[in-house]
Design an enzyme around this catalytic site. Structure first.
Site, PDB file in Angstrom:
ATOM      1  N   GLU A 109      36.008 -23.425 -21.417  1.00 46.48           N
ATOM      2  CA  GLU A 109      37.180 -22.524 -21.642  1.00 46.48           C
ATOM      3  C   GLU A 109      36.934 -21.203 -21.827  1.00 46.48           C
ATOM      4  O   GLU A 109      35.938 -20.962 -22.687  1.00 46.48           O
ATOM      5  CB  GLU A 109      38.256 -23.323 -22.587  1.00 46.48           C
ATOM      6  CG  GLU A 109      39.533 -22.462 -22.873  1.00 46.48           C
ATOM      7  CD  GLU A 109      40.498 -23.155 -23.730  1.00 46.48           C
ATOM      8  OE1 GLU A 109      40.969 -24.326 -23.311  1.00 46.48           O
ATOM      9  OE2 GLU A 109      40.780 -22.940 -24.911  1.00 46.48           O
TER      10      GLU A 109
ATOM     11  N   TYR B 126      46.407 -18.882 -21.322  1.00 42.50           N
ATOM     12  CA  TYR B 126      47.459 -18.182 -21.005  1.00 42.50           C
ATOM     13  C   TYR B 126      48.165 -17.778 -22.238  1.00 42.50           C
ATOM     14  O   TYR B 126      48.635 -18.496 -22.960  1.00 42.50           O
ATOM     15  CB  TYR B 126      48.365 -18.915 -19.980  1.00 42.50           C
ATOM     16  CG  TYR B 126      49.444 -18.045 -19.677  1.00 42.50           C
ATOM     17  CD1 TYR B 126      49.488 -17.373 -18.240  1.00 42.50           C
ATOM     18  CD2 TYR B 126      50.533 -17.998 -20.210  1.00 42.50           C
ATOM     19  CE1 TYR B 126      50.374 -16.773 -17.869  1.00 42.50           C
ATOM     20  CE2 TYR B 126      51.905 -17.423 -19.758  1.00 42.50           C
ATOM     21  CZ  TYR B 126      51.820 -16.630 -18.495  1.00 42.50           C
ATOM     22  OH  TYR B 126      52.660 -15.946 -18.083  1.00 42.50           O
TER      23      TYR B 126
ATOM     24  N   ALA C 254      47.153 -17.285 -25.239  1.00 44.35           N
ATOM     25  CA  ALA C 254      46.743 -17.947 -26.497  1.00 44.35           C
ATOM     26  C   ALA C 254      46.425 -17.005 -27.403  1.00 44.35           C
ATOM     27  O   ALA C 254      45.800 -16.221 -26.940  1.00 44.35           O
ATOM     28  CB  ALA C 254      46.053 -19.120 -26.279  1.00 44.35           C
TER      29      ALA C 254
ATOM     30  N   ARG D  92      53.599 -26.397 -22.724  1.00 47.32           N
ATOM     31  CA  ARG D  92      54.713 -25.478 -23.253  1.00 47.32           C
ATOM     32  C   ARG D  92      54.519 -24.288 -23.931  1.00 47.32           C
ATOM     33  O   ARG D  92      55.250 -23.335 -23.595  1.00 47.32           O
ATOM     34  CB  ARG D  92      55.591 -26.658 -24.324  1.00 47.32           C
ATOM     35  CG  ARG D  92      56.799 -26.277 -24.699  1.00 47.32           C
ATOM     36  CD  ARG D  92      57.001 -26.827 -26.015  1.00 47.32           C
ATOM     37  NE  ARG D  92      56.348 -26.470 -27.118  1.00 47.32           N
ATOM     38  CZ  ARG D  92      56.519 -26.840 -28.470  1.00 47.32           C
ATOM     39  NH1 ARG D  92      57.485 -27.653 -28.535  1.00 47.32           N
ATOM     40  NH2 ARG D  92      55.562 -26.481 -29.351  1.00 47.32           N
ATOM     41  N   GLY D  93      53.388 -24.288 -24.334  1.00 44.36           N
ATOM     42  CA  GLY D  93      53.160 -23.068 -25.534  1.00 44.36           C
ATOM     43  C   GLY D  93      53.840 -22.966 -26.561  1.00 44.36           C
ATOM     44  O   GLY D  93      54.353 -24.108 -27.038  1.00 44.36           O
TER      45      GLY D  93
ATOM     46  N   TYR E 176      47.138 -35.016 -27.507  1.00 47.11           N
ATOM     47  CA  TYR E 176      46.934 -34.924 -28.942  1.00 47.11           C
ATOM     48  C   TYR E 176      46.454 -36.215 -29.429  1.00 47.11           C
ATOM     49  O   TYR E 176      47.350 -37.072 -29.917  1.00 47.11           O
ATOM     50  CB  TYR E 176      48.046 -34.417 -29.400  1.00 47.11           C
ATOM     51  CG  TYR E 176      48.560 -33.014 -28.776  1.00 47.11           C
ATOM     52  CD1 TYR E 176      47.941 -31.784 -29.314  1.00 47.11           C
ATOM     53  CD2 TYR E 176      49.349 -33.000 -27.828  1.00 47.11           C
ATOM     54  CE1 TYR E 176      48.325 -30.662 -28.775  1.00 47.11           C
ATOM     55  CE2 TYR E 176      49.600 -31.807 -27.061  1.00 47.11           C
ATOM     56  CZ  TYR E 176      49.224 -30.627 -27.596  1.00 47.11           C
ATOM     57  OH  TYR E 176      49.595 -29.626 -26.993  1.00 47.11           O
TER      58      TYR E 176
ATOM     59  N   HIS F  80      50.798 -34.591 -31.727  1.00 50.69           N
ATOM     60  CA  HIS F  80      51.400 -33.292 -31.658  1.00 50.69           C
ATOM     61  C   HIS F  80      51.981 -32.658 -32.949  1.00 50.69           C
ATOM     62  O   HIS F  80      52.954 -33.475 -33.438  1.00 50.69           O
ATOM     63  CB  HIS F  80      52.178 -32.942 -30.535  1.00 50.69           C
ATOM     64  CG  HIS F  80      52.690 -31.160 -30.375  1.00 50.69           C
ATOM     65  ND1 HIS F  80      53.668 -30.964 -30.903  1.00 50.69           N
ATOM     66  CD2 HIS F  80      51.877 -30.357 -29.935  1.00 50.69           C
ATOM     67  CE1 HIS F  80      53.729 -29.671 -30.712  1.00 50.69           C
ATOM     68  NE2 HIS F  80      52.489 -29.272 -30.216  1.00 50.69           N
TER      69      HIS F  80
ATOM     70  N   GLN G 178      36.691 -20.813 -40.852  1.00 52.35           N
ATOM     71  CA  GLN G 178      38.173 -20.674 -40.040  1.00 52.35           C
ATOM     72  C   GLN G 178      38.785 -22.024 -39.544  1.00 52.35           C
ATOM     73  O   GLN G 178      39.687 -22.415 -39.394  1.00 52.35           O
ATOM     74  CB  GLN G 178      37.685 -19.822 -38.641  1.00 52.35           C
ATOM     75  CG  GLN G 178      38.836 -19.324 -37.940  1.00 52.35           C
ATOM     76  CD  GLN G 178      38.170 -18.744 -36.758  1.00 52.35           C
ATOM     77  OE1 GLN G 178      37.218 -19.060 -36.090  1.00 52.35           O
ATOM     78  NE2 GLN G 178      38.832 -17.556 -36.414  1.00 52.35           N
TER      79      GLN G 178
HETATM   80  P1  FAD Z   1      54.684 -30.583 -24.462  1.00 51.51           P
HETATM   81  O1  FAD Z   1      54.075 -31.518 -23.817  1.00 51.51           O
HETATM   82  O2  FAD Z   1      56.015 -30.101 -24.255  1.00 51.51           O
HETATM   83  O3  FAD Z   1      54.950 -31.457 -26.244  1.00 51.51           O
HETATM   84  C1  FAD Z   1      55.433 -30.427 -27.342  1.00 51.51           C
HETATM   85  C2  FAD Z   1      56.065 -31.249 -28.349  1.00 51.51           C
HETATM   86  O4  FAD Z   1      57.263 -31.682 -27.682  1.00 51.51           O
HETATM   87  C3  FAD Z   1      55.333 -32.601 -28.632  1.00 51.51           C
HETATM   88  O5  FAD Z   1      55.437 -32.808 -29.960  1.00 51.51           O
HETATM   89  C4  FAD Z   1      55.998 -33.566 -27.680  1.00 51.51           C
HETATM   90  O6  FAD Z   1      55.946 -34.894 -28.312  1.00 51.51           O
HETATM   91  C5  FAD Z   1      57.382 -33.128 -27.653  1.00 51.51           C
HETATM   92  N1  FAD Z   1      57.986 -33.556 -26.463  1.00 51.51           N
HETATM   93  C6  FAD Z   1      57.940 -33.437 -25.191  1.00 51.51           C
HETATM   94  N2  FAD Z   1      58.500 -33.932 -24.091  1.00 51.51           N
HETATM   95  C7  FAD Z   1      59.711 -33.915 -25.022  1.00 51.51           C
HETATM   96  C8  FAD Z   1      61.046 -34.375 -24.386  1.00 51.51           C
HETATM   97  N3  FAD Z   1      61.231 -34.790 -23.303  1.00 51.51           N
HETATM   98  N4  FAD Z   1      61.874 -34.615 -25.416  1.00 51.51           N
HETATM   99  C9  FAD Z   1      61.574 -34.488 -26.905  1.00 51.51           C
HETATM  100  N5  FAD Z   1      60.410 -34.060 -27.172  1.00 51.51           N
HETATM  101  C10 FAD Z   1      59.383 -33.782 -26.554  1.00 51.51           C
HETATM  102  N6  FAD Z   1      48.767 -22.574 -25.824  1.00 51.51           N
HETATM  103  C11 FAD Z   1      48.903 -21.508 -25.240  1.00 51.51           C
HETATM  104  O7  FAD Z   1      49.645 -20.630 -25.700  1.00 51.51           O
HETATM  105  N7  FAD Z   1      47.906 -21.147 -24.199  1.00 51.51           N
HETATM  106  C12 FAD Z   1      47.133 -21.801 -23.609  1.00 51.51           C
HETATM  107  O8  FAD Z   1      46.342 -21.671 -22.901  1.00 51.51           O
HETATM  108  C13 FAD Z   1      46.997 -23.241 -24.183  1.00 51.51           C
HETATM  109  N8  FAD Z   1      46.058 -24.039 -23.803  1.00 51.51           N
HETATM  110  C14 FAD Z   1      45.914 -25.289 -24.386  1.00 51.51           C
HETATM  111  C15 FAD Z   1      44.911 -26.277 -24.058  1.00 51.51           C
HETATM  112  C16 FAD Z   1      44.852 -27.390 -24.429  1.00 51.51           C
HETATM  113  C17 FAD Z   1      43.985 -28.450 -23.783  1.00 51.51           C
HETATM  114  C18 FAD Z   1      46.020 -27.981 -25.363  1.00 51.51           C
HETATM  115  C19 FAD Z   1      45.554 -29.370 -26.072  1.00 51.51           C
HETATM  116  C20 FAD Z   1      46.527 -26.931 -26.019  1.00 51.51           C
HETATM  117  C21 FAD Z   1      46.828 -25.614 -25.347  1.00 51.51           C
HETATM  118  N9  FAD Z   1      47.521 -24.682 -25.933  1.00 51.51           N
HETATM  119  C22 FAD Z   1      47.759 -23.466 -25.262  1.00 51.51           C
HETATM  120  C23 FAD Z   1      48.592 -25.053 -27.058  1.00 51.51           C
HETATM  121  C24 FAD Z   1      49.954 -25.767 -26.705  1.00 51.51           C
HETATM  122  O9  FAD Z   1      50.663 -24.755 -25.985  1.00 51.51           O
HETATM  123  C25 FAD Z   1      50.647 -26.260 -28.107  1.00 51.51           C
HETATM  124  O10 FAD Z   1      49.948 -27.336 -28.568  1.00 51.51           O
HETATM  125  C26 FAD Z   1      52.128 -26.529 -27.805  1.00 51.51           C
HETATM  126  O11 FAD Z   1      52.656 -26.573 -29.088  1.00 51.51           O
HETATM  127  C27 FAD Z   1      52.265 -27.819 -27.093  1.00 51.51           C
HETATM  128  O12 FAD Z   1      52.389 -27.686 -25.740  1.00 51.51           O
HETATM  129  P2  FAD Z   1      52.466 -28.829 -24.739  1.00 51.51           P
HETATM  130  O13 FAD Z   1      52.106 -28.545 -23.330  1.00 51.51           O
HETATM  131  O14 FAD Z   1      51.503 -30.285 -25.277  1.00 51.51           O
HETATM  132  O15 FAD Z   1      53.890 -29.264 -24.932  1.00 51.51           O
END
Ligand code: FAD
Length: 307
Positions: free
Chosen positions: A37, A69, A71, A126-127, A163, A167, A230
């Protein structure tokens, strides 16, 4: 666009050759997959160090390189550009894309930029809302699943995040897995995990996912720890379990950067060897723009991963 049209400095004989492939096809190969990454430069920071890091990482012949993106305050505007640079170095690129704070028009612009750069793979995320955030733009996507639905059928190979220790915003692992399953059913081809430091946490999670009908490839996310203090803070916030073996390393070497680097590389290498030995076929190393870390880990894996 700073890089388009500028040739990558990797010498032709060390060019890797999977640029432009879909990650789902790379993961279907028998060869164990190691990917890296990288994050784009912060706003107004120079591109040169990131370019150099991409070129050095490319020489390690990763299966693919992902580009974050927005982050940690990094400029989301440069993701397509850095992903394009990765591909110019002959390496398959995975562009991250978040949706929570972006309007649909902004997402459509990003998609156009990725298509123009011939990027085949998108990590749908989602971010997080910034702490001082104003209200998200009206009509923006609330969850990653909404972005997956929007990109389904677009021709991209789609990945998502998962996760192993749940999460942090989700109260129950079962609910988190149900949400992940919804995301996969919407069109994900693979998922990548948040970092973990105890492989048993990952093995238990993988078994749960398979039991709950999540069948896509799961790439194990490995963070080589080079700054012990950290990581202790990050893990406290994210609820990541720190095994006592790991804590002892941070206690002993946390204030000695070069010893911590040595220990972090060894710990991550051992985690990866144990994962591969137990049938996992893909790891993603959070290299944090430090190619020297990736080089040392790959030196430990050369005959395991193969050339
Ligand atoms: P989601 O899949 O939307 O989940 C977020 C939360 O919402 C979870 O608690 C889930 O259980 C809940 N949820 C999901 N769907 C629903 C639903 N339909 N109804 C109710 N609750 C729901 N962040 C950045 O800003 N930039 C990056 O480049 C970046 N890269 C990452 C790469 C990896 C491999 C990982 C693991 C994380 C990365 N992140 C990044 C962090 C990520 O954006 C955060 O962890 C964020 O809080 C959750 O993103 P997600 O896509 O998992 O969200």
């Amino acid at each position: 666009m700073h890089f388009i049209g500028r040739p990558c400095q990797v010498r032709p004989h060390v060019f890797w050759y999977n640029s432009g492939m879909k990650i789902k096809d790379l993961l279907a190969r028998a060869r164990p997959s190691v990917s890296f990454e990288i994050f784009p430069p912060r706003k107004d920071a120079p591109f040169a160090p990131v370019k150099e890091a991409v070129e050095r990482l490319a020489r390690q012949k990763p299966s693919f390189m992902s580009v974050t993106y927005g982050a940690s305050g990094n400029a989301s505007a440069n993701t397509a550009e850095v992903a394009s640079l990765v591909q110019q170095c002959g390496v398959c690129a995975l562009a991250h894309l978040t949706c929570l704070t972006s309007s649909r028009e902004r997402i459509a612009d990003e998609i156009r930029a990725l298509k123009a750069a011939n990027i085949e793979n998108v990590l749908c995320l989602r971010g997080d809302a910034p702490k001082d955030a104003a209200e998200p733009p009206p009509g923006c996507f609330a969850h990653a699943v909404d972005l997956v639905r929007a990109l389904q059928g677009s021709g991209f190979c789609l990945g998502g995040a998962c996760y192993p220790e749940c999460h942090p915003e989700c109260a129950h692992m079962e609910d988190d897995i149900a949400h992940l399953r919804e995301k996969v059913e919407a069109g994900l081809d693979f998922v990548t995990t948040q970092m973990f430091f105890d492989n048993n946490v990952f093995f238990r999670y993988l078994s749960k996912l398979r039991d709950r009908g999540v069948t896509v490839p799961v790439i194990a996310g490995i963070m080589p720890v080079t700054n012990g203090r950290q990581i202790e803070r990050i893990c406290k916030i994210s609820g990541t379990y720190l095994p006592s073996r790991f804590k002892a390393i941070v206690d002993r070497y946390g204030d000695n950067p070069s010893a911590m680097l040595d220990a972090g590389v060894v710990y991550a290498s051992e985690q990866i060897v144990d994962l591969f030995a137990n049938g996992v076929n893909a790891v993603h190393v959070y290299t944090m723009n430090r190619p020297e870390v990736a080089e040392r880990i790959m030196a430990n894996l050369r005959s395991i991963v193969g050339d």
